[in-house]
Scaffold this motif. Structure first.
Motif, mmCIF file in Angstrom:
data_model
loop_
_atom_site.group_PDB
_atom_site.id
_atom_site.type_symbol
_atom_site.label_atom_id
_atom_site.label_comp_id
_atom_site.label_asym_id
_atom_site.label_seq_id
_atom_site.Cartn_x
_atom_site.Cartn_y
_atom_site.Cartn_z
ATOM 1 N N VAL A 190 0.760 -1.071 0.110
ATOM 2 C CA VAL A 190 -0.123 0.101 -0.071
ATOM 3 C C VAL A 190 0.957 1.396 -0.126
ATOM 4 N N SER A 191 1.927 1.402 0.890
ATOM 5 C CA SER A 191 2.826 2.425 0.801
ATOM 6 C C SER A 191 3.395 2.715 -0.268
ATOM 7 N N VAL A 210 1.034 4.375 -2.929
ATOM 8 C CA VAL A 210 0.554 5.741 -2.411
ATOM 9 C C VAL A 210 1.837 6.451 -2.874
ATOM 10 N N VAL A 217 -0.512 10.502 4.496
ATOM 11 C CA VAL A 217 -1.281 9.571 3.554
ATOM 12 C C VAL A 217 -0.974 8.026 3.576
ATOM 13 N N ALA A 218 0.508 8.174 3.036
ATOM 14 C CA ALA A 218 0.604 6.460 2.841
ATOM 15 C C ALA A 218 0.638 5.592 4.077
ATOM 16 N N ARG A 219 1.543 6.233 5.162
ATOM 17 C CA ARG A 219 1.669 5.538 6.419
ATOM 18 C C ARG A 219 0.309 5.106 6.999
ATOM 19 N N PRO A 220 -0.515 6.261 7.309
ATOM 20 C CA PRO A 220 -1.819 5.603 7.927
ATOM 21 C C PRO A 220 -2.847 4.969 6.899
ATOM 22 N N ALA A 221 -2.695 5.111 5.810
ATOM 23 C CA ALA A 221 -3.217 3.992 4.895
ATOM 24 C C ALA A 221 -2.606 2.712 5.027
ATOM 25 N N GLU A 222 -1.402 2.246 5.003
ATOM 26 C CA GLU A 222 -0.990 1.092 5.068
ATOM 27 C C GLU A 222 -1.539 0.436 6.505
ATOM 28 N N LEU A 262 -4.218 1.098 8.219
ATOM 29 C CA LEU A 262 -5.394 1.080 8.110
ATOM 30 C C LEU A 262 -5.748 -0.117 7.403
ATOM 31 N N ALA A 263 -5.185 -0.311 6.211
ATOM 32 C CA ALA A 263 -5.545 -1.474 5.508
ATOM 33 C C ALA A 263 -4.748 -2.788 6.122
ATOM 34 N N SER A 279 0.683 4.769 13.301
ATOM 35 C CA SER A 279 0.941 5.610 11.847
ATOM 36 C C SER A 279 1.868 6.700 12.120
#
Length: 514
Positions: A121-122, A125, A329-334, A336-337, A353
């Motif tokens: 994910v990281s 993004v 963006v990327a770290r919180p998204a990874e 979360l996912a 995060s």
């Protein structure tokens, strides 16, 4: 530099060439190296007081000594990569030895998800951000995204060591940092060594296979090594730490030679060794900790030497933009996912995060495209260097504050206590060890009859492979091993008394023996 040359070719060339250093030059180099080490050791004190990761101070030393400082020119990216890989193997070995299986076992699935799904994910993004916001081509964007996707345990825990956190958080972060180096290294190599990356499923299959090979070799080497050390009596206690580190580093080499991940192999092998009941485990941890510090200092100083500060100005803005995408963006998204399936509370996910600190690994990995001759490789290296420095300065000091704001500080958490040399030094104490030989006059003497000076006491007796705390009435036997704690003032007197009893028995001193 020569593209595609192996480390073996470089070593053969060095052997054939004339010595690069004279004895006089070697002496100067050793003096400078010793001074740098002393300054770096002093910097640890500064880092502990300021809350900054020590890696920044080490790299600062390299920058000061380098081209824009004292004028020492160094631009060998290939040598930096070789030394960096070696240092990372040692650092991962030290980290694995200190990883407690009981703490990471409950969070292992979450950590693995962060290390695999989270990295994917990281990379996606950050690559999109680098391409559309900074204007890099897709290959450069993917390389930078892969390079900065690995977290650094040393950077995280150097600023969190004074903030006790729930074990689920620390265990997840520690395991993630130990596991995610391996897939990231494979991604960077894949993006750097070919103009076009093959189908995504082939890349994922290759990474999965190499991780599986590395994991299998690491676990096998760790269990075999632990069994051997548990059933082998080495002639000197100082050999056990050397053997443990040799086994761990050997796992790295074996994993890499088998076309697997050497980084996952060394971490797992060290973790198995560290969780086995090995002889002299405390001394082994201290020895590994020292090697880890030397590796970090050498690696960070070398990275500081490699960068040229006056060439960074054009890359500051791209680094800041990519860093914003990564951290916001990327770290919180990874996180979360990766962690939603595990029902992790939102406060813990928020801290994890923000705790995605980048350290030495991204900068080392940024030398891979330099060695492979990827276009604009110096620009990519500079972007990564600036990104790591800027966001470590921002995230590091704010991590303890965020942990407290999220009410994640566990005031009742118990810390592990180091019980080797440092506590004894603070107490001005000494730990004496002696064995009772077969013909010693100490046989049959009660512990209380040793009449040790005030400030000294027998704290432990090891008998027939078992240890126990003695009472004053405990009778000493042949083959017993005694551990005696003595304060600084009575250390010599305690040793003199023990020797006297060994020669003259419990009446030593009264009968003129001693």
């Amino acid at each position: 530099m020569t593209k595609g040359r192996s480390a073996e070719d470089r070593i053969r060339d060095l052997v054939r060439e004339e010595p690069a250093l004279t004895v006089e030059e070697l002496n100067r180099l050793l003096l400078v190296s010793a001074l740098i080490l002393l300054v770096a050791v002093t910097a640890v004190r500064i880092a502990s007081r300021t809350g900054l990761p020590s890696l920044l101070l080490y790299m600062g030393i390299g920058v000061i000594v380098g081209e824009d400082g004292f004028g020492f020119e160094f631009d060998d990216a290939a040598l930096t990569q070789l030394i960096g890989y070696t240092a990372l193997a040692v650092i991962l070995a030290e980290g694995g030895l200190g990883t407690k299986w009981s703490e990471i076992k409950p969070v292992l699935p979450a950590a693995i998800s962060l290390s695999l799904v989270g990295v994917g994910v990281s990379v996606g993004v950050v690559a999109a951000g680098a391409h559309f916001l900074v204007g890099l081509d897709w290959r450069q964007s993917l390389i930078i995204a892969a390079v900065v996707s690995s977290t650094d345990a040393a950077a995280v825990f150097s600023v969190l060591r004074k903030v006790p956190l729930p074990k689920r958080v620390t265990g997840t972060l520690e395991a993630e940092s130990g596991f995610n180096d391996a897939p990231v290294v494979l991604l960077v190599i894949a993006f750097s060594t070919s103009e076009t990356v093959g189908p995504w499923y082939e890349l994922i299959g290759t990474i999965t296979l190499e991780l599986a090979i590395g994991a299998a070799i690491g676990l096998a080497v760790g269990f075999i090594g632990a069994y051997g050390l548990q059933h082998m009596a080495l002639p000197a206690s100082g050999l056990y730490p050397i053997a443990v580190m040799a086994i761990a580093v050997g796992a790295y080499a074996a994993g890499a030679m088998a076309h697997g991940s050497g980084f996952i192999a060394v971490y797992l092998a060290a973790m198995v060794l560290g969780n086995s009941r090995l002889p002299h485990s405390t001394a082994t941890r201290g020895f590994a900790d020292g090697l880890g510090w030397i590796s970090q200092i050498g690696m960070f100083v070398l990275l500081g030497l490699l960068v040229t500060p006056h060439e960074l100005s054009d890359d500051i803005l791209p680094a800041v933009i990519i860093g914003l995408v990564l951290t916001m963006v990327a770290r919180p998204a990874e996180v979360l996912a990766s962690l939603i399936p595990f029902r992790i509370p939102w406060r813990e996910m928020a801290l994890m995060s923000w705790a995605g600190l980048r350290g030495a690994v991204p900068i080392i990995l940024a030398t891979i495209p330099m060695v492979e001759g990827v276009p604009e490789n110096e620009k990519m290296f500079n972007i990564v260097f600036v990104l790591v420095i800027v966001y470590t300065l921002v995230q590091g000091p704010t991590l303890p504050w965020l942990a407290k704001r999220l009410d994640l500080g566990d005031a009742d958490a118990a810390y592990d206590l180091g019980i080797e040399s440092a506590p004894l030094e603070r107490l001005r104490g000494h730990l004496l060890s002696l064995s009772v030989p077969a013909k010693s006059r100490m046989i049959g003497v009660e512990v209380g009859e040793l009449r040790l000076p005030r400030g000294a006491a027998v704290t432990l007796v090891v008998r027939n492979g078992s240890s126990f705390v003695p009472s004053p009435q405990t009778v000493l036997r042949s083959g017993d091993e005694l551990l005696v704690v003595a304060t600084d003032e009575v250390r010599d007197a305690a040793e003199k008394r023990l020797r006297a009893v060994g020669r003259g028995g419990k009446l030593a001193g009264w009968l003129g023996t001693g």
